[in-house]
Design an enzyme around this catalytic site. Sequence first.
Site, mmCIF file in Angstrom:
data_model
loop_
_atom_site.group_PDB
_atom_site.id
_atom_site.type_symbol
_atom_site.label_atom_id
_atom_site.label_comp_id
_atom_site.label_asym_id
_atom_site.label_seq_id
_atom_site.Cartn_x
_atom_site.Cartn_y
_atom_site.Cartn_z
ATOM 1 C CE LYS A 92 -4.241 -1.676 0.210
ATOM 2 N NZ LYS A 92 -5.254 -1.666 -1.003
ATOM 3 C CD GLU A 114 -9.952 3.871 0.698
ATOM 4 O OE1 GLU A 114 -9.876 5.176 0.526
ATOM 5 O OE2 GLU A 114 -9.355 3.196 -0.013
ATOM 6 C CB SER A 382 0.143 -8.018 -1.279
ATOM 7 O OG SER A 382 -1.037 -8.795 -0.370
#
Lengths: 400, 266
Positions: A92, A114, A382
């Site tokens: 991210k 969010e 990830s």
Amino acid sequence: MGKYDFPDAGGHFGQFGGIYMAETLIPAVEELRRQYLHFRDDPEFKAEFAYELKHYVGRPSPIYHAKRLSEQFGGAQIYLKREDLNHTGAHKINNAIGQALLAKRMGKKRVIAETGAGMHGVATATVAARFGMECVVYMGAEDVQRQAPNVFRMKLLGATVVPVESGSRTLKDACNEAIRDWVTNCESTFYIFGTAAGPHPYPMMVRDFQCVIGNEAKVQMPEMIGRQPDAVIACVGGGSNAIGIFHPYIEEENVQLIGVEAGGHGIASGQHAAPLTGNAKVGVLHGNKVYLMQDEDGQIIETHSISAGLDYPGVGPEHCLLKDIHRAQYVAITDDEALDAFDALCRFEGIIPALESSHALAHALKIAPTLGKDKVLLVNLSGRGDKDMNTVARIKGITL
Amino acid sequence: MSRIQNVFAALRQAGRKALIPFVTAGDPNPTQTVPLMHAMVKSGADLIELGVPFSDPMADGPVIQRASERALAHHVSLRKVLGMVAEFRQQDNRTPVVLMGYANPIEAMGYEQFASLAAARGVDGVLTVDHPPEECAEFVAVLKRHGIDTIFLLSPTTEPARVQRVVESASGFIYYVSLRGVTGAAHLDIADVAQKVAAIRQHTNLPVGVGFGVRDAATARAIAEIGDAVVVGSRTVQEVENSPENEVAANVGKLIAELRGAIDAK
């Protein structure tokens, strides 16, 4: 396959994507598009992004050959793209840095986000601290409970975390609330959107920032094994880590692309978060047209996944297109299968994966035994699983 | 002429402004909606905006979100809302009804089926919050073929070039959102609204309704000086929310009468 060139100028990936937003936000989205298109090719912007990725995030992330795991499952060789080793512990941050650099250039002093599992919230809080911006993160009240360690991390980093009590109290409701904030404050505020979905330009911009994953892998794999992998496997909620590793491989037609959705209690149970695998109808939510889990009246239905980061009724528009043109294949992994993969990676490799990434790994473990030892599967790991300690402990009946 | 054109033409001739209340269909329960619509007309509403409940009302503040939740608890679908309009039409064939909601329920039903049903049930216009002109050329065309107007929003941040583009797709009237933010927000800047509405009139002869932030007689009066119609959303829904079920129609009627009086005051 002809030249793959999406989205079009209006943000469409075939019939998917677009700008399905209220008029009050159209000017903000349009301004974002103009600014992004301007800075994306600006050498100074590119250099600063590359610098931050290298020195702050710690890129390139390595690729690791999970030999013991591969031997244990007796078939294809499993390689892991180690996004879990990034600063903040997930992919991210790649996107959060890109958008923060853009926010800085647009003169925005306040960022909002969010978050589901909390990884995007942590990444946004991190870059806000790094660049001196005010940060507000919207998080479903249910997820605030499921992901308490990440809530604390965001607060340590100086962010305000707002629990969202409406609807199903998860990621989609956090999106609704962040959009409401943006409608009200769009002149002062940059919305750092966490996944490759939402109104144009977000699906394209987030993909572009995340493509560093696939671009690195395309260089690293030949260095390690002399060729590209046979398949690239990634989990798909909104789908940002998956599109980041898939996109550079789209024109490598010999590389199979496999997206793994959250199968929850199984597709047949209806309690899942797998719009692509579950053959959801096309619909409109959060600014884009995508495959969307909904009832026959077009109301969005509540989804279920053990993994908060995959617990979302829609999916990014580019994945919808890749499914329709058969360039990528989408499958679902249940909660139980993901947990088994989570345990396997802990035990055989000493790596604790995020529950999201465990879905991708679980599919690799499922197909590896059916393939020869000369086959290579590249799994996008990830994120790391530290945030999931409470969830996993609870399932195992352990009180921390 | 359509019902919407008739109403605005008659008002213009009489030198009056339209009052457009919004209520969410099925709030607080499905049996209340049609009586409530009649009560609003009796108290001075010229056109009714009927909200179609949606699970994820992103452009709405807490008041209208809660109304949507109450209606959805009674499973009020788009199809049921159309049924309510048909029932309303049994006694009122004059007052225009505009459906206001989000794209997905319409996408799920399909444009053609929605448009033909809506026309048959007596719907006059449709305002789909997350359907900007760029994404709904086909939808507008289908509605037009069935004689239904497409109402579009314009906002304080809409640039002049875009105003032109939006009004080209619009019919019936223009809905100017007088505030930044979601429905039910505060702080109405009347002078700014006046300037923006004047700018919109450079681009279109369609009537301009003004809404978001009309909360009492005084703001309604001030808006009536500027726009062709005063849209009252969250304030009406708040009255529904605060009223015991057997007093909903009476209390909302009283509110509408008060606003009507303020708008018509010379």
